[in-house]
Write a protein that holds these residues in place. Sequence first.
Motif, PDB file in Angstrom:
ATOM      1  N   ARG A  40       9.016  -0.188   6.267  1.00  0.00           N
ATOM      2  CA  ARG A  40       8.316  -1.296   5.605  1.00  0.00           C
ATOM      3  C   ARG A  40       9.259  -2.253   4.883  1.00  0.00           C
ATOM      4  O   ARG A  40       8.807  -3.198   4.248  1.00  0.00           O
ATOM      5  N   GLN A  41      10.563  -2.019   4.942  1.00  0.00           N
ATOM      6  CA  GLN A  41      11.500  -2.808   4.142  1.00  0.00           C
ATOM      7  C   GLN A  41      11.519  -4.292   4.477  1.00  0.00           C
ATOM      8  O   GLN A  41      11.790  -5.107   3.614  1.00  0.00           O
ATOM      9  N   ALA A  42      11.249  -4.647   5.693  1.00  0.00           N
ATOM     10  CA  ALA A  42      11.311  -6.068   6.076  1.00  0.00           C
ATOM     11  C   ALA A  42      10.027  -6.823   5.747  1.00  0.00           C
ATOM     12  O   ALA A  42       9.992  -8.047   5.829  1.00  0.00           O
ATOM     13  N   THR A  57       0.827  -1.210   0.000  1.00  0.00           N
ATOM     14  CA  THR A  57       0.000   0.000   0.000  1.00  0.00           C
ATOM     15  C   THR A  57       0.862   1.261   0.000  1.00  0.00           C
ATOM     16  O   THR A  57       0.473   2.278  -0.574  1.00  0.00           O
ATOM     17  N   ASP A  58       2.043   1.192   0.609  1.00  0.00           N
ATOM     18  CA  ASP A  58       2.970   2.320   0.559  1.00  0.00           C
ATOM     19  C   ASP A  58       3.413   2.576  -0.877  1.00  0.00           C
ATOM     20  O   ASP A  58       3.407   3.723  -1.346  1.00  0.00           O
ATOM     21  N   ARG A  78      12.831  -3.787  -1.801  1.00  0.00           N
ATOM     22  CA  ARG A  78      13.082  -3.788  -0.362  1.00  0.00           C
ATOM     23  C   ARG A  78      14.568  -3.881  -0.069  1.00  0.00           C
ATOM     24  O   ARG A  78      15.064  -3.287   0.864  1.00  0.00           O
ATOM     25  N   ALA A  79      15.275  -4.678  -0.834  1.00  0.00           N
ATOM     26  CA  ALA A  79      16.679  -4.960  -0.530  1.00  0.00           C
ATOM     27  C   ALA A  79      17.447  -5.220  -1.816  1.00  0.00           C
ATOM     28  O   ALA A  79      16.864  -5.332  -2.897  1.00  0.00           O
ATOM     29  N   VAL A  80      18.749  -5.370  -1.693  1.00  0.00           N
ATOM     30  CA  VAL A  80      19.611  -5.630  -2.836  1.00  0.00           C
ATOM     31  C   VAL A  80      19.194  -6.919  -3.542  1.00  0.00           C
ATOM     32  O   VAL A  80      19.232  -6.994  -4.775  1.00  0.00           O
TER      33      VAL A  80
END
Length: 164
Positions: A128-130, A18-19, A95-97
């Motif tokens: 929210r990255q995790a 949603t972000d 979210r991540a590499v």
Amino acid sequence: MRIGLYPGTFDPVTLGHTDIIRRALALVDRLVIGVAINRDKGPLFSLEERVALLEPECAAITAECGGEIVVHPFENLLINCARDVGASVIVRGLRAVADFEYEFQMVGMNRALDDTVETVFLMADARRQAIASRLVKEIARLDGDVSRFVPPAVAVALEQKYRT
């Protein structure tokens, strides 16, 4: 009209999703949420359930932010879905590499198939990255509290799914 396509399985939709939807909506006039059918992933929620969980979240976002959001199930190639809905931009959340490596390959293939469709990456908000749907399902399956990671209706749907 600038049309963007934000594809995913959304199994289930999370606050990370949603972000990205909110921020992508600021970049386009119409945002199509492409809900992938992808039978190979064996989703927890049926296509109909995933669409039903996404639609009220999207309605709340448009009420808050304006713009237009359409929820659109698809089972064909992503680039063909983009053509079908008239999208000139594909929106992807990172979210991540590890996400980037997969997405980098996808962009290359999509550009080879149709170089008129651009891909835009939006980094997940630090808070929210995790959040990953896979992890949210695991927490819910083990009777953990997922309320910090998903909209309230999704938390209820997860509880119902795992308690029945």
